[in-house]
Write an enzyme that holds these catalytic residues in place. Structure first.
Site, PDB file in Angstrom:
ATOM      1  N   GLY A 232       0.783  -1.229   0.000  1.00 43.47           N
ATOM      2  CA  GLY A 232       0.000   0.000   0.000  1.00 43.47           C
ATOM      3  C   GLY A 232       0.815   1.279   0.000  1.00 43.47           C
ATOM      4  N   GLU A 268       4.919  -6.289   1.727  1.00 40.01           N
ATOM      5  CA  GLU A 268       4.543  -6.878   0.432  1.00 40.01           C
ATOM      6  C   GLU A 268       3.921  -5.840  -0.501  1.00 40.01           C
ATOM      7  OE1 GLU A 268       1.980 -10.181   1.585  1.00 40.01           O
ATOM      8  OE2 GLU A 268       0.339  -8.806   2.035  1.00 40.01           O
ATOM      9  N   GLY A 270       3.079  -3.835  -3.987  1.00 41.86           N
ATOM     10  CA  GLY A 270       2.871  -4.160  -5.397  1.00 41.86           C
ATOM     11  C   GLY A 270       3.090  -2.914  -6.227  1.00 41.86           C
ATOM     12  N   ARG A 271       2.106  -2.009  -6.157  1.00 43.32           N
ATOM     13  CA  ARG A 271       2.091  -0.805  -6.992  1.00 43.32           C
ATOM     14  C   ARG A 271       3.414  -0.021  -6.963  1.00 43.32           C
ATOM     15  NH1 ARG A 271      -2.575   1.920  -8.527  1.00 43.32           N
ATOM     16  NH2 ARG A 271      -3.746   0.841  -6.895  1.00 43.32           N
ATOM     17  N   CYS A 346     -16.970   3.614 -26.996  1.00 42.47           N
ATOM     18  CA  CYS A 346     -18.182   4.413 -27.100  1.00 42.47           C
ATOM     19  C   CYS A 346     -18.782   4.617 -25.724  1.00 42.47           C
ATOM     20  CB  CYS A 346     -19.180   3.722 -28.014  1.00 42.47           C
ATOM     21  SG  CYS A 346     -18.443   3.310 -29.590  1.00 42.47           S
ATOM     22  N   TYR A 375      -1.355  -2.424 -11.929  1.00 41.69           N
ATOM     23  CA  TYR A 375      -2.811  -2.298 -11.981  1.00 41.69           C
ATOM     24  C   TYR A 375      -3.233  -1.574 -13.261  1.00 41.69           C
ATOM     25  CZ  TYR A 375      -2.207  -3.429  -7.051  1.00 41.69           C
ATOM     26  OH  TYR A 375      -1.848  -4.034  -5.874  1.00 41.69           O
TER      27      TYR A 375
HETATM   28  C1  PLP Z   1      -3.045  -5.742  -3.071  1.00 45.52           C
HETATM   29  C2  PLP Z   1      -2.336  -6.238  -1.890  1.00 45.52           C
HETATM   30  C3  PLP Z   1      -1.013  -5.860  -1.659  1.00 45.52           C
HETATM   31  C4  PLP Z   1      -0.284  -4.859  -2.512  1.00 45.52           C
HETATM   32  O1  PLP Z   1      -0.836  -3.590  -2.416  1.00 45.52           O
HETATM   33  P1  PLP Z   1      -0.171  -2.344  -3.184  1.00 45.52           P
HETATM   34  O2  PLP Z   1      -1.101  -1.219  -2.908  1.00 45.52           O
HETATM   35  O3  PLP Z   1      -0.098  -2.711  -4.615  1.00 45.52           O
HETATM   36  O4  PLP Z   1       1.184  -2.146  -2.591  1.00 45.52           O
HETATM   37  C5  PLP Z   1      -0.370  -6.416  -0.563  1.00 45.52           C
HETATM   38  N1  PLP Z   1      -1.004  -7.288   0.257  1.00 45.52           N
HETATM   39  C6  PLP Z   1      -2.284  -7.669   0.058  1.00 45.52           C
HETATM   40  C7  PLP Z   1      -2.919  -8.629   0.985  1.00 45.52           C
HETATM   41  C8  PLP Z   1      -2.992  -7.152  -1.011  1.00 45.52           C
HETATM   42  O5  PLP Z   1      -4.264  -7.517  -1.191  1.00 45.52           O
END
Ligand code: PLP
Length: 399
Positions: A232, A268, A270-271, A346, A375
């Site tokens: 996050g 953990e 992601g983004r 459209c 994403y």
């Molecule tokens: C989506 C998710 C992440 C990654 O979140 P980001 O905002 O992309 O860093 C990590 N842990 C869990 C459980 C998630 O669902």
């Protein structure tokens, strides 16, 4: 605007129109960024990549040297990631795991189960007796903790401390801890606690959240080996040059980790790992005026890059002018300073970026939308209107 890297720019300008739109990833830039993130974190803190942000095999592999493992959230991701980066540690999370998915995860030898409910814990224990005989399966309980007032004020997607389908309420988690420590589930091992409470947090907020999770977990009064404080980390689509302050976050985690030397802390994201390495590149098909506003209609749209539509932002964009025009008919061009970039769908929702400074934008010019590495393609509704799929290019200085 973020300018594409030179390698991305060259590729975007050299592709024939028929090969646009295209996703162009700069794996060298990804490696540099991931190395910097790893460097900013204390050595003892483990870094997992949340595969759902972008599971392209080339991305998973490029991240390999910098991450300790991967977090997967479905049986599909599990099979895919296990195939793309074989032998790497996997943590299996996400709500609504099916018995088939849990069985597959047990057979794959997933390192950690992030258990989302008491029901799931029970199911895992039963299935583990059959599919992981003689093994103790490592469990992290996912907890939906209320976080200190105000600390999530800036979050765009709060998941903690309010009703959600994710994780267990603290009281339910305490029950699950009891079941894991009183002999109810002898084949499961309570390894630790997991919480992913919000997305879009700045470093100071992330440290505060991590601290509340660790404080709660260590207050349970049972020995724990690990606490996973989730992902996050903020990505600023309005100001793409301003990146999450990994150094400040690393310092906060170092302090927390020194206070709890018995614990392995894990994050953990992601983004914030992959957003910056991807561009969605296309060309302008038409330029027109509508009730006082100028529009550039580009090849493709939000069916390939849904991110601005889902998050309600303008995707940062750079215009790459193209001086040649291959057609016998006249070339339309913008008259004003600002142009709204829309796609071919459209629906009025198919807008990628509003009021982009693009003075003189012409049909045939190319546009590279940045921050499209997370994403983006994988959350988009590809088949709506049946336009062709984009090409995929993974650029790497290493060859
Ligand atoms: C989506 C998710 C992440 C990654 O979140 P980001 O905002 O992309 O860093 C990590 N842990 C869990 C459980 C998630 O669902």
């Amino acid at each position: 605007m973020t300018e594409p890297t030179p390698a991305v720019r060259d590729r975007v300008l050299s592709l024939p129109s028929g090969e646009l739109p295209a996703y162009v990833y700069d794996l060298t830039a990804l490696r540099t960024h991931a190395a910097a993130v790893r460097e900013a974190l204390p050595e003892r803190v483990e870094l997992y990549y949340a595969a759902k942000a972008n599971p392209e095999p080339e991305i998973l592999a490029a991240l390999g040297p910098y991450v300790d493992g991967y977090e997967v959230s479905s049986g599909g991701e599990l099979a895919h990631v296990a195939g793309a980066v074989p032998g790497r540690p996997l943590a299996f999370g996400g709500p609504g795991k099916t018995p088939d998915e849990v069985t597959a995860a047990l057979e794959t030898g997933v390192e950690r189960f992030h258990v989302e409910s008491a029901y799931e814990l029970r199911m895992l224990a039963e299935l583990a007796r059959t599919y992981a005989p003689g093994r103790r399966v490592a469990v992290l309980l996912r907890v939906n903790l209320p976080v200190a007032d105000g600390s999530l004020a800036g979050s765009s997607l709060a998941m903690g401390g309010r009703p959600t389908p994710f994780g267990m309420d603290p009281a339910q988690a305490v029950e699950a801890v009891r079941a894991l420590t009183d002999g109810t589930y002898p084949n499961l091992e309570l390894r630790g606690i997991h919480a992913h409470l919000a997305s879009g947090l700045e470093a100071a907020e992330q440290v505060a959240v991590a601290e509340s999770i660790v404080t709660w977990a260590t207050g349970l009064g049972v020995p724990l080996a690990e606490v996973n404080v989730g992902g996050g980390m903020h990505v600023d689509y309005a100001d793409p040059e301003r990146r999450f302050d990994w150094a400040a976050y690393g310092k906060g985690l170092a302090r927390l980790s020194e206070e709890h030397p018995e614990l392995t802390l894990r994050i953990e994201p992601g983004r914030a790992l992959t957003a910056y390495c991807g561009w969605y590149a296309t060309e302008v098909l038409d330029v027109k005026r509508s009730h006082g506003e100028e529009f550039g209609v580009v090849r493709g749209g939000t069916h390939h890059l849904r991110t601005p539509a889902t998050k309600g932002h303008d995707q940062p964009a750079a215009v790459l002018p193209v001086d040649t025009w291959p057609h016998p008919w006249p070339r339309p061009a913008a008259e004003g300073e600002r142009v709204t970039l829309a796609g071919q769908l459209c629906t009025p929702k198919d807008v990628l970026a509003r009021h982009v400074p693009a003075s003189g934008l012409r049909a045939g010019d190319r546009v590279a939308f940045s921050l499209a590495g997370a994403y983006a393609w994988n959350i988009s509704h590809h088949d709506f209107l049946m336009h062709p799929r984009p090409g995929f290019h993974f650029l790497s200085a290493a060859g």
